[in-house]
Design a protein around this motif. Sequence first.
Motif, short mmCIF file in Angstrom:
data_model
loop_
_atom_site.label_atom_id
_atom_site.label_comp_id
_atom_site.label_asym_id
_atom_site.label_seq_id
_atom_site.Cartn_x
_atom_site.Cartn_y
_atom_site.Cartn_z
N SER A 603 9.71 -3.41 -7.32
CA SER A 603 9.73 -2.15 -8.13
C SER A 603 9.34 -0.81 -7.24
O SER A 603 8.34 -1.06 -6.33
N VAL A 604 10.33 0.08 -7.07
CA VAL A 604 10.28 1.30 -5.91
C VAL A 604 10.27 2.45 -6.75
O VAL A 604 11.25 2.67 -7.61
N GLU A 605 9.21 3.19 -6.69
CA GLU A 605 9.26 4.57 -7.11
C GLU A 605 9.39 5.67 -5.80
O GLU A 605 8.40 5.53 -5.06
N GLY A 606 10.22 6.63 -5.82
CA GLY A 606 10.53 7.32 -4.62
C GLY A 606 11.59 6.78 -3.78
O GLY A 606 12.58 6.10 -4.03
N ALA A 607 11.33 6.94 -2.23
CA ALA A 607 12.36 6.68 -1.33
C ALA A 607 12.41 5.00 -1.39
O ALA A 607 11.65 4.33 -0.71
N GLY A 608 13.58 4.64 -1.65
CA GLY A 608 13.90 3.41 -1.71
C GLY A 608 14.26 2.64 -0.52
O GLY A 608 14.10 1.43 -0.31
N ASP A 609 14.33 3.39 0.54
CA ASP A 609 14.71 2.78 1.90
C ASP A 609 13.48 2.46 3.01
O ASP A 609 13.51 2.37 4.08
N VAL A 610 12.41 2.90 2.46
CA VAL A 610 11.07 2.87 3.29
C VAL A 610 11.09 1.47 3.99
O VAL A 610 10.91 1.42 5.05
N VAL A 611 11.05 0.41 3.15
CA VAL A 611 11.03 -0.89 3.59
C VAL A 611 12.18 -1.13 4.63
O VAL A 611 12.08 -1.80 5.76
N THR A 612 13.40 -1.10 4.00
CA THR A 612 14.38 -1.26 4.91
C THR A 612 14.42 -0.69 6.28
O THR A 612 14.98 -1.00 7.20
N THR A 613 14.23 0.41 6.34
CA THR A 613 14.07 1.51 7.54
C THR A 613 12.97 0.83 8.54
O THR A 613 13.13 0.68 9.65
N THR A 614 11.73 0.59 7.91
CA THR A 614 10.81 -0.27 8.68
C THR A 614 11.20 -1.37 9.41
O THR A 614 11.04 -1.80 10.48
N LEU A 615 11.85 -2.23 8.38
CA LEU A 615 12.47 -3.71 8.86
C LEU A 615 13.45 -3.31 9.96
O LEU A 615 13.37 -4.07 11.02
N GLY A 616 14.04 -2.21 10.16
CA GLY A 616 15.23 -2.02 11.07
C GLY A 616 14.49 -1.55 12.46
O GLY A 616 15.25 -1.73 13.39
N VAL A 617 13.20 -1.19 12.46
CA VAL A 617 12.69 -0.86 13.97
C VAL A 617 11.66 -2.26 14.21
O VAL A 617 11.12 -1.95 15.19
N LEU A 618 11.78 -3.32 13.52
CA LEU A 618 11.16 -4.32 14.08
C LEU A 618 11.86 -5.27 15.22
O LEU A 618 13.05 -5.10 15.34
#
Length: 630
Positions: A603-618
């Motif tokens: 469940s996400v409230e707010g910006a839904g791409d926070v996790v995918t963006t973080t995963l993208g810079v791993l």
Amino acid sequence: MADTSPTARPEIVAAVSALTARFPFADDTAFDDARRGYLGTIPDGLVHADDGRVVWNAETWTPALSGPRPDTVNPSLWRQGQLVALHGLFEVTDGIYQVRGLDLSNMTIIEGDRGVIVIDPLISTETAAAGLRLYREHRGDRPVTAVIYTHSHVDHFGGVRGVVSGDDVAAGRVPVLAPHGFTEHAVAENVYAGAAMSRRAAYMYGAGLPPGPTGQMGAGLGMTTSTGTVTLIPPTLDITHTGQEETLDGVRIVFQVTPGTEAPAEMNFHFPDRRALCMAENATHTLHNLLTLRGALVRDPRAWAAYLTEAIELFADDTDVEFASHHWPTWGSERIERLLSEQRDLYAYQHDQTLRLLNKGFVGAEIAEMLEVPPSLEAAWNTHGYYGSVSHNVKAVYQRYMGWFDGNPANLWRHPPQPAGRRYVEVIGGPDAVLAAGRRAFDAGDFRWVAELVGHLVFADPGNTDARELEAAALEQLGFGAENGTWRNFFLTGAAELRGVTAGTPTTTASPDMIAQLTLAQLFDSIAIQIDGPKAWDLTLAADWTIDGTAYWTRLAHGVLTHGEGTVRGGSDARITVGRADLLAVLAGAATPDDLAASGRWSVEGAGDVVTTTLGVLDPPDPGFAIVTP
């Protein structure tokens, strides 16, 4: 071109042959001890995984160790290999048995009133299960009533699910004991720098080398590591202080905690009713590492020596047999005290003499060439450097006190290997001049200089096959002459890499069980060390998490992922609710946030791409990186 056939050069033959007159090879006491109490072994020496692959072959080295010693193996290492390759079930004393030679480490079995206590269940579930089956074939089908981990290295807990089920532990039927801080150190070591340590461990244990006289001939502490399934069941009872006494299945045990010795969390313990002492890995039949070649925190030889003194004072007078997590036992109170005293003096001497010399201005590399073990200690086989070495231990002591910098400003900002290599090659006069100098040094038997000199050309021009072969030939000779098993493996594996044979990395310590024991702080630490800093420079992302009901926050800024309990200061971009198991699945790539959201588990409230963006810079680790080539 230098002769690169797998034979020892005359200089190596002469050097190692001199050892036969210098060391007490006629003393067979260790062989009598290593064979004492033998009851039997497993069929063909083989242990298989469920898929049929062989994860351990105890007979691998038998042909090589059975005949006359070849010139390509140091006679002292050859002797050690003959001792540690012995495998099977051995009776230590009444009610105490050891499984030896079925993995790098030993598994000890203590008979209690109802069943057995298992100490240090090896690396892999497969080898641990095979060892327990072997015990039961000879002593009956007794249940496991307790497990003890002596310390936080994987070869002393990884096979635990091969001897006990997680359900029995969770239900309280089988307690698991370990020194305080065990789980934190076990997890941190195998996850934070786990990929690099595993890669270097493949070189250290010779994973890619063929066993035999020109290949892998053991690792000094044991022959090598098993390649089965690594597991972890967390301890249910911490040993927190020296003198703590516990009774397990009717067996009384008195503990001595020894943090900062061979492991950050380690303990020795005594069985007063059986006059038996377990020294974990603090006193074995080798000089141990103060900084292992695979990498680790630098150990404290001063504390190590002090704890050995304490063990003598606490237990020696009431002990008839001493055993450890590697090698074979020692019987007799006088011999036990001598072993512990020699080991104590060995670590204290390296510590004190390194400090004496560094306070005179010598640096680690200089001290390593100057310091020799006293003849009275060198005369004892248990002080020889089959696993650790005076050379790299001295440098570790220097590093512990002084760090990497030797104080010379010329070494404060040195070029890394590739640009340094190009400059060295240019100033020497080009590739041909380097090769000519290297060949002259090879013919003169100066193999250390060959490796150092020609290594510059390899880094300057990795495609130069003549340079690669010449360095490989030099490393091969250094391996043939090494008394230290891990040095031999590093030299020979490096030679193989130069010849295009890349060593595998067969053991993955960051197993699902290991990952499952990460605290939330350790879990997000493991993500933070994978952030590609430059790629994330311009990102600022904050999130509040609810993970299985626990409030946690993360913030990515300036290329750094910071985190902590509670909520993020200054407000978050998103509020995420997820279960720990599902979060692990996302991090492992086994699920996506969208997948979990569709099933109501994300469940996400707010910006839904926070996790995918973080995963993208791993930037995930490379488990197979090169070591002796760019």
